[in-house]
Design a protein around this motif. Structure first.
Motif, PDB file in Angstrom:
ATOM      1  N   ASN A   5       0.852  -1.173   0.000  1.00  0.00           N
ATOM      2  CA  ASN A   5       0.000   0.000   0.000  1.00  0.00           C
ATOM      3  C   ASN A   5       0.892   1.228   0.000  1.00  0.00           C
ATOM      4  O   ASN A   5       1.655   1.455   0.918  1.00  0.00           O
ATOM      5  N   PHE A   7       0.539   4.225   0.639  1.00  0.00           N
ATOM      6  CA  PHE A   7       0.382   5.220   1.685  1.00  0.00           C
ATOM      7  C   PHE A   7       0.454   4.635   3.096  1.00  0.00           C
ATOM      8  O   PHE A   7       0.305   5.353   4.064  1.00  0.00           O
ATOM      9  N   SER A   8       0.707   3.342   3.232  1.00  0.00           N
ATOM     10  CA  SER A   8       0.559   2.692   4.527  1.00  0.00           C
ATOM     11  C   SER A   8       1.630   3.093   5.536  1.00  0.00           C
ATOM     12  O   SER A   8       1.399   3.018   6.726  1.00  0.00           O
ATOM     13  N   ASP A   9       2.808   3.483   5.091  1.00  0.00           N
ATOM     14  CA  ASP A   9       3.896   3.770   6.009  1.00  0.00           C
ATOM     15  C   ASP A   9       4.097   5.262   6.220  1.00  0.00           C
ATOM     16  O   ASP A   9       5.149   5.695   6.648  1.00  0.00           O
ATOM     17  N   GLN A  12      -0.028  10.108   6.133  1.00  0.00           N
ATOM     18  CA  GLN A  12      -1.297  10.068   5.423  1.00  0.00           C
ATOM     19  C   GLN A  12      -2.033   8.757   5.695  1.00  0.00           C
ATOM     20  O   GLN A  12      -3.244   8.726   5.845  1.00  0.00           O
ATOM     21  N   GLY A  13      -1.258   7.663   5.743  1.00  0.00           N
ATOM     22  CA  GLY A  13      -1.866   6.365   6.005  1.00  0.00           C
ATOM     23  C   GLY A  13      -2.500   6.302   7.378  1.00  0.00           C
ATOM     24  O   GLY A  13      -3.585   5.745   7.551  1.00  0.00           O
ATOM     25  N   ASP A  14      -1.839   6.882   8.382  1.00  0.00           N
ATOM     26  CA  ASP A  14      -2.403   6.895   9.729  1.00  0.00           C
ATOM     27  C   ASP A  14      -3.701   7.694   9.773  1.00  0.00           C
ATOM     28  O   ASP A  14      -4.660   7.309  10.436  1.00  0.00           O
ATOM     29  N   ASP A  17      -6.494   5.732   7.986  1.00  0.00           N
ATOM     30  CA  ASP A  17      -6.951   4.595   8.777  1.00  0.00           C
ATOM     31  C   ASP A  17      -7.866   5.006   9.924  1.00  0.00           C
ATOM     32  O   ASP A  17      -8.579   4.177  10.482  1.00  0.00           O
ATOM     33  N   GLY A  34      -3.595   3.010  -3.007  1.00  0.00           N
ATOM     34  CA  GLY A  34      -3.664   2.909  -1.557  1.00  0.00           C
ATOM     35  C   GLY A  34      -5.096   2.802  -1.106  1.00  0.00           C
ATOM     36  O   GLY A  34      -6.030   3.158  -1.835  1.00  0.00           O
ATOM     37  N   ASN A  36      -7.460   2.501   2.921  1.00  0.00           N
ATOM     38  CA  ASN A  36      -7.337   2.477   4.376  1.00  0.00           C
ATOM     39  C   ASN A  36      -7.798   1.132   4.930  1.00  0.00           C
ATOM     40  O   ASN A  36      -8.268   0.253   4.203  1.00  0.00           O
TER      41      ASN A  36
END
Length: 202
Positions: A5, A7-9, A12-14, A17, A34, A36
């Motif tokens: 993903n 954007f997971s790290d 923005q990913g946080d 989510d 990406g 969530n």
């Protein structure tokens, strides 16, 4: 296994989510870059899955599945609200919100779902993406269908022929909590001139 993903790290990913609704991030070719955790749960995807496929494939769109063409090339794709959301990448409206009825595959079963689809432009660095929020309003739409209600006591008949109070029914489906008062007409009808305290009591 390392997540694929995009954007997971990142921060923005946080942030993504934290949203309870499914969020997809698409490039101009409608490939998922990406999503969530709410989208992963809704789609039944593993976090390590390779997401860089077109949205119809990731969403398991029945139209794409039944067609000989790929997502974006079927006869129904021009009417797809999700794909229409990509117009934000070509200077379309900054934010659009539309209803979309969609048939999807869940395992071997076909399910009809209804979304509010919100599309907005997401710019990160030199890249531009379409951020789509998919709010599942399927249950709400079902509630807008004809609901069998008793003409006298106003209880609602459920699918298993059980009669329950309106408050219970609406609370179960819409997570609503009711407060109670009494309207002026009922005060007059049932209590005459007896003064009652509280909002709406006269």
């Amino acid at each position: 296994m390392e997540s694929k993903n995009t954007f997971s790290d990142s921060i923005q990913g946080d942030i993504l989510d934290a949203f309870p609704s499914a969020i997809l991030i698409l490039d101009e070719d409608a490939r998922v870059q990406g999503l969530n955790s709410a989208a992963q749960a809704f789609l039944g995807l593993d976090v390590s899955a390779d997401l860089r496929r077109r949205c119809g494939e990731v969403l398991q769109c029945l139209n794409e599945h039944n067609s000989q063409e790929v997502c974006g090339k079927t006869d129904r794709c021009p009417k797809c609200v999700i794909r229409q959301g990509l117009q934000v990448l070509q200077g379309g409206p900054a934010v659009t919100r539309k209803r979309y009825d969609m048939d999807v595959l869940r395992g071997e079963e076909c399910q009809s779902v209804v979304f509010w689809v919100t599309a907005s432009l997401l710019e990160t660095g030199q890249e531009r993406f379409a951020l789509l929020v998919l709010e599942d309003i399927t249950e709400l739409v079902r509630l807008r269908d004809l609901v069998p209600i008793c003409a006298n006591c106003k209880k609602i008949r459920t699918e298993d022929a059980y009669w329950e109070q309106v408050e219970e029914y609406m609370g179960r489906y819409l997570d609503l909590t009711f407060t109670h008062s009494i309207c002026p007409e009922c005060v007059e009808k049932f209590y005459g001139n007896l003064p009652l305290d509280g909002p709406g009591s006269g």
